[in-house]
Design a protein around this motif. Structure first.
Motif, PDB file in Angstrom:
ATOM      1  N   LEU A  75      40.870  46.198  48.701  1.00 33.53           N
ATOM      2  CA  LEU A  75      41.779  47.243  49.163  1.00 33.53           C
ATOM      3  C   LEU A  75      43.090  46.587  49.578  1.00 33.53           C
ATOM      4  N   VAL A  76      44.184  47.003  48.932  1.00 36.91           N
ATOM      5  CA  VAL A  76      45.515  46.508  49.268  1.00 36.91           C
ATOM      6  C   VAL A  76      46.189  47.543  50.157  1.00 36.91           C
ATOM      7  N   VAL A  77      46.625  47.122  51.325  1.00 39.48           N
ATOM      8  CA  VAL A  77      47.236  48.036  52.299  1.00 39.48           C
ATOM      9  C   VAL A  77      48.667  47.580  52.574  1.00 39.48           C
ATOM     10  N   ASP A  78      49.626  48.416  52.190  1.00 41.37           N
ATOM     11  CA  ASP A  78      51.043  48.092  52.417  1.00 41.37           C
ATOM     12  C   ASP A  78      51.829  49.394  52.302  1.00 41.37           C
ATOM     13  N   ASP A  79      52.803  49.572  53.169  1.00 43.55           N
ATOM     14  CA  ASP A  79      53.581  50.817  53.123  1.00 43.55           C
ATOM     15  C   ASP A  79      54.689  50.770  52.083  1.00 43.55           C
ATOM     16  N   VAL A  80      54.973  49.607  51.480  1.00 43.04           N
ATOM     17  CA  VAL A  80      56.000  49.483  50.454  1.00 43.04           C
ATOM     18  C   VAL A  80      55.342  49.560  49.084  1.00 43.04           C
ATOM     19  N   ASP A  81      55.799  50.538  48.282  1.00 43.25           N
ATOM     20  CA  ASP A  81      55.174  50.755  46.981  1.00 43.25           C
ATOM     21  C   ASP A  81      55.168  49.509  46.119  1.00 43.25           C
ATOM     22  N   GLU A  82      56.313  48.817  46.031  1.00 43.56           N
ATOM     23  CA  GLU A  82      56.407  47.667  45.146  1.00 43.56           C
ATOM     24  C   GLU A  82      55.515  46.522  45.606  1.00 43.56           C
ATOM     25  N   ASN A  83      55.365  46.370  46.910  1.00 47.79           N
ATOM     26  CA  ASN A  83      54.450  45.340  47.401  1.00 47.79           C
ATOM     27  C   ASN A  83      53.035  45.604  46.898  1.00 47.79           C
ATOM     28  N   ARG A  84      52.591  46.844  47.029  1.00 41.82           N
ATOM     29  CA  ARG A  84      51.242  47.198  46.560  1.00 41.82           C
ATOM     30  C   ARG A  84      51.130  47.051  45.048  1.00 41.82           C
ATOM     31  N   ALA A  85      52.172  47.534  44.355  1.00 38.72           N
ATOM     32  CA  ALA A  85      52.105  47.555  42.893  1.00 38.72           C
ATOM     33  C   ALA A  85      51.988  46.154  42.304  1.00 38.72           C
ATOM     34  N   VAL A  86      52.837  45.249  42.764  1.00 37.07           N
ATOM     35  CA  VAL A  86      52.812  43.920  42.176  1.00 37.07           C
ATOM     36  C   VAL A  86      51.530  43.183  42.531  1.00 37.07           C
ATOM     37  N   LEU A  87      51.042  43.372  43.774  1.00 35.92           N
ATOM     38  CA  LEU A  87      49.803  42.704  44.170  1.00 35.92           C
ATOM     39  C   LEU A  87      48.604  43.296  43.422  1.00 35.92           C
ATOM     40  N   ALA A  88      48.609  44.626  43.258  1.00 31.93           N
ATOM     41  CA  ALA A  88      47.520  45.260  42.514  1.00 31.93           C
ATOM     42  C   ALA A  88      47.499  44.783  41.073  1.00 31.93           C
ATOM     43  N   ARG A  89      48.707  44.670  40.474  1.00 26.69           N
ATOM     44  CA  ARG A  89      48.785  44.157  39.113  1.00 26.69           C
ATOM     45  C   ARG A  89      48.187  42.750  39.040  1.00 26.69           C
ATOM     46  N   ARG A  90      48.582  41.923  39.978  1.00 31.04           N
ATOM     47  CA  ARG A  90      48.094  40.548  40.005  1.00 31.04           C
ATOM     48  C   ARG A  90      46.569  40.503  40.124  1.00 31.04           C
ATOM     49  N   LEU A  91      46.010  41.253  41.062  1.00 30.16           N
ATOM     50  CA  LEU A  91      44.567  41.194  41.321  1.00 30.16           C
ATOM     51  C   LEU A  91      43.766  41.817  40.189  1.00 30.16           C
ATOM     52  N   THR A  92      44.280  42.884  39.601  1.00 31.86           N
ATOM     53  CA  THR A  92      43.574  43.499  38.485  1.00 31.86           C
ATOM     54  C   THR A  92      43.525  42.548  37.302  1.00 31.86           C
ATOM     55  N   ARG A  93      44.620  41.834  37.093  1.00 32.87           N
ATOM     56  CA  ARG A  93      44.644  40.838  36.027  1.00 32.87           C
ATOM     57  C   ARG A  93      43.608  39.738  36.298  1.00 32.87           C
ATOM     58  N   GLU A  94      43.365  39.440  37.575  1.00 29.50           N
ATOM     59  CA  GLU A  94      42.356  38.430  37.921  1.00 29.50           C
ATOM     60  C   GLU A  94      40.946  38.947  37.740  1.00 29.50           C
ATOM     61  N   GLY A  95      40.790  40.251  37.505  1.00 28.52           N
ATOM     62  CA  GLY A  95      39.460  40.810  37.266  1.00 28.52           C
ATOM     63  C   GLY A  95      38.861  41.553  38.437  1.00 28.52           C
TER      64      GLY A  95
END
Length: 653
Positions: free
Chosen positions: A169-189
């Motif tokens: 679960l990624v928790v951040d009030d800034v959309d781009e912070n969540r988006a880039v981290l989610a992209r990174r983690l999803t790519r990691e599997g």
């Protein structure tokens, strides 16, 4: 002179200026993973990342975590940032023109948008959470789902990777912070869910299971410190690992998070290799804890199953799942389930045996007429109504034996009935040390406490009468049952044998050998419950009468050969006597009968008993063989202990 900046303002500026750097590096590194370095796209992305790191170094120098800075340093910093900002914007413009892939261009636009904010005063930037939303990526994925993410490539292709390594679960009030981290983690599997604030995060954790939370510190609705404290204070989420990720990197914030149970603290922008390592370590710790918790739950199931066995409610197969484990607990569960199933089957057989014994006792009780009158030969007789030791009121005669008379009496001090066995005066008069030996034996007997043993209370003397007080049991002696029924079925005999053997086992473990096992010393109540009596008395009686062969207590027919010839006697002598009792139960007659004591003793010492099968063909062969083994002349050929005998009997049907 330049105006100093207070620590809070410095921390705020540092946080605000580092946030767009996090966006630039995050998206640039994602795109660079799919762009070979020897291509123009790869070179441009490397240039963007180099410029972003230059910006980060300048921010750290001008606005150090210590909070010591001033307005002149801030203005100099903003001026310094314009050069790397310009390089980033020129590279993004070139990349936007050179690539036709819509997703790639959308990501380049995010880098450019973040770069344009590098030199703006914080007050002029969009409010937290208002950055441009990602289009068609995991930023808008439904909460709780495990989306597959299309990763852009420089040539416009996509590579889909299924999430499976863990739920984050990624928790951040800034959309781009969540988006880039989610992209990174999803790519990691990983399976990634997102929360835009602390309250939403707590609601999601309460409704779903996660393996890790990546938690921002500064959020408007509920800050990360409070979210962390609530997670760690709740039993259900106490062991959920949390990594704090924030552009706020002052030491006080780090210390506070670690003290409240955070697994780690990463300052944005963070090194991707370090992030990967710390996420991996946290998830491995979580997996270890989950395995340990699951193991303890399974242990508890086995423990509960043991209680079910004790209560008689265990169902074979109740440990399914645990029995399939390929470890020590799985092996234990398999053995336990097999043993419990065997216990249940044996209990069912024992219940049937006890039911048959109850029926026999019921019939015998209705036919039996107990002896209640005293004979003229009872010289030590106590009449009903007499008061013994100014405490025990004699109610009736229960029976009589070679040592004296047994009475039912009422203990006035304790207001309960007891059995009183008087010891004949002539027995004690023959040996001056016999009374002390009797006290010693009674002390041993009092150590035996078991449901199949008549409890011995005390030894007393009053008006020249020595007596032993015991638990009072209402029922028939096994002798009275045999006199009424003649012989017993195998089921009733097994019920008697099992209970008798259990009583002997507990006595032998306490160091007490009965020495006078016979039907007269076993009582049966209406429920078929057998209780053995007279522990601690037989040895004294035997010692006092050894000079007169005709008065050997217990009668020779129940004595082991070694006992008759005064050899060393151990617990196996009691097992022989029990074998005689069981033989008599099955056949209706003892294995040896003589016209007098001498001939009887001779048969016990030299003659093999007639096989039970020859007299009672329908006796189960295994039971008949066990009884004959108990009657072996040599103690070494009998079962080694009463405990072993209990196990042997439990295996018989």
């Amino acid at each position: 002179m330049s105006t100093p900046l207070d620590p809070a303002t410095t921390a705020e500026l540092r946080h605000e200026l580092r946030t767009p750097v996090n966006h630039i590096l995050g998206y640039a590194e994602l795109l660079a993973e799919d762009a070979p370095r020897d291509t123009p796209t790869g070179a441009a992305l490397d240039a963007i990342r180099e410029a972003a790191r230059e910006v980060l170094a300048a921010i750290n120098h001008a606005l150090p975590p210590s909070g010591a800075s001033d307005e002149s340093a801030l203005q100099a910093l903003l001026t310094t940032l314009r050069a790397p900002q310009s390089r980033i914007l020129s590279q993004t413009a070139a990349l936007d023109e050179a690539n036709a892939d819509a997703q790639f261009r959308a990501d380049i636009a995010k880098i450019a948008e973040a770069a344009r904010h590098l030199c703006d005063p914080p007050s002029a930037r969009p409010a937290s959470g208002q950055a441009a939303s990602a289009t068609g990526n995991v930023a808008n994925a439904p909460i709780g789902e495990a989306p597959s993410v299309a990763h852009p490539t420089p040539l416009g292709g996509t590579a889909t990777i299924a999430a499976s390594r863990g739920r984050i679960l990624v928790v951040d009030d800034v959309d781009e912070n969540r988006a880039v981290l989610a992209r990174r983690l999803t790519r990691e599997g990983y399976t990634v869910s997102q929360a835009a604030g602390g309250l939403e995060a707590l609601a999601m954790v309460a409704a779903q299971e996660f393996d890790l939370v990546l938690l921002d510190v500064r959020m408007p609705d509920l800050d990360g410190f409070t979210v962390l404290e609530r997670l760690k204070s709740a039993e259900a989420t106490r062991n959920l690992p949390v990594i704090m990720i924030s552009a706020l990197d002052d030491i006080a914030a780090v210390v506070r998070c670690i003290e409240h149970g955070a697994e780690d603290y990463l300052a944005k922008p963070f090194d991707q290799v370090l992030l990967r390592a710390r996420i991996g370590a946290s998830l491995e710790k979580k997996r270890y804890h989950d395995r340990e918790a699951d193991y303890l739950r399974q242990v508890l199931r086995v423990t509960d199953a043991a209680g079910d066995v004790e209560r008689g409610t265990y169902q074979p197969g109740a440990l399914d799942g645990i029995t399939e484990r390929d470890d020590e607990l799985g092996r234990l569960a398999r053995v336990f389930d097999t043993m419990a199933a065997g216990v249940k089957a044996r209990e069912a057989k024992l219940h049937a045996q006890l039911s048959q014994l109850r029926a026999d006792v019921s019939i015998a009780t209705s036919e039996h007429r107990a002896v209640t009158a005293l004979s003229d030969g009872d010289t030590d007789a106590l009449r009903p109504g007499a008061l013994l030791a100014n405490r025990y009121e004699i109610r009736s005669v229960i029976g009589r034996g070679g040592m004296g008379v047994v009475y039912r009496a009422h203990d006035r001090e304790l207001s309960e009935d007891v059995a009183i066995k008087t010891i004949r005066r002539d027995l004690l008069a023959t040996d001056p040390v016999l009374a002390e030996q009797l006290k010693s034996e009674i002390r041993l007997a009092r150590r035996i406490s078991h449901r199949h043993v008549v409890r011995t209370h005390d030894l007393g003397e009053a008006d020249g009468i020595s007596f032993v007080t015991m638990e009072c049991v209402t029922g028939l002696t096994l002798r009275e049952l045999l006199e009424t029924r003649g012989q017993l079925a195998a089921a009733s005999t097994l019920a008697i044998a099992r209970q008798f053997a259990e009583a002997l086992a507990v006595a032998h473990e306490a160091g007490v050998i009965h020495r006078d096992v016979k039907p007269e010393n076993a009582l049966l109540d209406a429920d078929g419950m057998l209780k053995v009596m007279d522990f601690g008395i037989a040895r004294i009686a035997a010692a006092s009468t050894r000079t007169n062969a005709g008065l050997i207590v217990g009668t020779p027919m129940y004595m082991a050969p070694e006992q008759l010839v005064e050899e060393a006697v151990d617990a196996r002598a009691d097992l022989y006597a029990l074998g005689v009792v069981l033989y008599e139960c099955l056949a209706g007659t003892p294995p040896f009968v003589g016209q007098n004591v001498v001939s009887l003793i001779a048969k016990v010492l030299t003659t093999a008993p007639a096989p039970i099968a020859a007299q009672v063909p329908d006796v189960p062969p295994a039971l008949a063989a066990l009884v004959m083994r108990l009657l072996a002349k040599s103690p070494n050929d009998r079962p080694s202990s009463a405990t072993e005998l209990v196990e042997l009997l439990s295996e018989l049907g």
